[in-house]
Design an enzyme around this catalytic site. Structure first.
Site, PDB file in Angstrom:
ATOM      1  CG  HIS A   1      -1.700   1.195   1.477  1.00 18.04           C
ATOM      2  ND1 HIS A   1      -3.062   1.224   1.324  1.00 18.04           N
ATOM      3  CD2 HIS A   1      -1.347   2.444   1.879  1.00 18.04           C
ATOM      4  CE1 HIS A   1      -3.516   2.437   1.607  1.00 18.04           C
ATOM      5  NE2 HIS A   1      -2.490   3.199   1.941  1.00 18.04           N
ATOM      6  CD  GLU A   2       1.932   3.651   3.754  1.00 12.98           C
ATOM      7  OE1 GLU A   2       2.324   4.708   3.216  1.00 12.98           O
ATOM      8  OE2 GLU A   2       0.876   3.583   4.416  1.00 12.98           O
TER       9      GLU A   2
ATOM     10  CG  HIS B   1       0.535   6.214  -0.601  1.00 14.61           C
ATOM     11  ND1 HIS B   1      -0.597   6.734  -1.196  1.00 14.61           N
ATOM     12  CD2 HIS B   1       0.114   5.587   0.532  1.00 14.61           C
ATOM     13  CE1 HIS B   1      -1.654   6.436  -0.451  1.00 14.61           C
ATOM     14  NE2 HIS B   1      -1.250   5.732   0.584  1.00 14.61           N
TER      15      HIS B   1
ATOM     16  CG  ASP C   1      -4.191   6.777   1.975  1.00 19.21           C
ATOM     17  OD1 ASP C   1      -3.213   7.505   2.231  1.00 19.21           O
ATOM     18  OD2 ASP C   1      -4.120   5.539   1.881  1.00 19.21           O
TER      19      ASP C   1
END
Length: 361
Positions: A59-60, A63, A168
């Site tokens: 997930h990170e 980003h 987010d």
């Protein structure tokens, strides 16, 4: 950073886990022991936590790698008991770019959930009533394990898209508002909503889940801090380093002793100094270094000065210096104009400049 374990790096981005992450593993094991679970069940839940945090890392990375498209570097990804945190140099200021960076993380979890949904007979789980479903899911099978991972990724998407800035969802909200209202006003609104939701999380956490209390503090402080930063940068917009340059300062010689610097510190307000010879900056001596060497007052500054420093030009925007302070982890820089030394700039003077500008406005 103390108390962290380096797990490696992906695409040049360091992956680290904070020592407090072990508390989560201990907590999960404790809860299972309280239920009377056997070793297989405990082991399954511990592995599930590790797999879920692998999903958090992905997930990170969503980003971080999206931010890289906009020339924004990510120093590291830190794993904490409450989730992951990608340390980006900065967030994109263009709403369209921030929107893409913000949704990239949840998008990764959506992809993971879709892949698992194609593999698993998801519909069959929802054909059971609650009692039977609980019995089915209690069985430590690989299929059940993957189903838990599927549900966790769905929950990660839903939770992260809550419009609680700076999560987010809050960043998505700010980006959408910024298209119409501008970044400053959009941040103010998103931060207010985020802090309101943080208070709600805190209350719910007191009643049901203590982890929500930690998340509430993270959201509340994060929203406040980023709102202040955006307001500050708005005040500094268009202002140059020369406007906040310290010119009435003491220049040290390489032959000055620590005791001589201590005397200067005690009789004035200066804390950090440039070491200069023939109008050339050789190094920087900070108050911290002077205190560290105070027991040896005869030590010369040339032996303790920091030779790894950045020079900034007087025509540079002050906001760029703030970015440099965050990147270099230093707060004192020599200032030049047309290659001539004219003074220095530090965080203290920039803060005073901001304060005076805020009063005028």
């Amino acid at each position: 950073m103390k108390g962290t374990l380096k797990l490696g790096s992906i695409s040049g981005i360091k992956i680290e886990v904070h020592w407090t992450f072990t508390l989560l593993l201990i907590w999960v094991a404790f809860l299972e022991i309280q239920k009377g679970s056997d070793l297989n069940r405990i082991f399954l839940n511990e592995v599930l936590v590790l797999v879920l945090f692998l999903c958090v890392v992905l997930h990170e990375l969503g980003h971080a790698l999206t931010a890289r498209r906009f020339k924004i570097k990510t120093e590291k990804i830190m794993l904490l008991p409450i989730g992951g945190l990608a340390t980006l140099e900065k967030m994109p200021e263009k709403p369209s770019q921030e929107l893409l960076v913000a949704i990239a993380g949840p998008a990764v979890n959506v992809v993971i959930a879709i892949v698992l949904a194609l593999i698993l007979p998801i519909q069959s789980y929802f054909n059971f009533d609650a009692v039977v479903l609980e019995e089915v899911l209690y069985e430590p099978t690989f299929q059940n394990f993957l189903f838990y991972v599927f549900i966790a990724n769905v929950m990660l998407v839903l939770f992260n898209l809550i419009p609680a800035f700076p999560m987010d969802g809050g960043r998505v909200l700010r980006a959408l508002l910024a298209f119409k209202l501008g970044r400053v006003e959009a941040t103010k609104i998103a931060a207010s909503i985020g802090q309101g939701l943080a208070i709600l999380f805190f209350v719910i956490g007191l009643l049901f889940n203590p982890f929500l209390i930690l998340i509430a503090f993270f959201i509340f402080i994060g929203a406040y801090g980023e709102n202040q930063m955006v307001q500050r940068n708005s005040l500094l917009e268009g202002h140059l380093v020369k406007e906040a340059t310290l010119t009435n300062i003491t220049l040290l010689s390489p032959e000055n002793s620590v005791q001589e610097v201590i005397d200067i510190i005690l009789t004035g307000t200066e804390k950090d100094f440039m070491v200069v010879k023939n109008n050339k900056v050789l190094g920087i001596v900070t108050q911290k270094e002077i205190i560290k060497n105070a027991k040896n007052p005869s030590t010369l500054v040339r032996d303790i000065m920091d030779k790894d420093f950045k020079m900034v030009d007087a025509s540079l925007e002050i906001t760029k210096v703030l970015e440099l302070i965050g990147k270099e982890k230093k707060s004192f820089f020599p200032v030049t104009m047309e290659n001539e030394l004219i003074g220095a700039v530090d965080m203290t003077n920039i803060s005073e400049f901001i304060l005076l500008k805020s009063v005028k406005n």
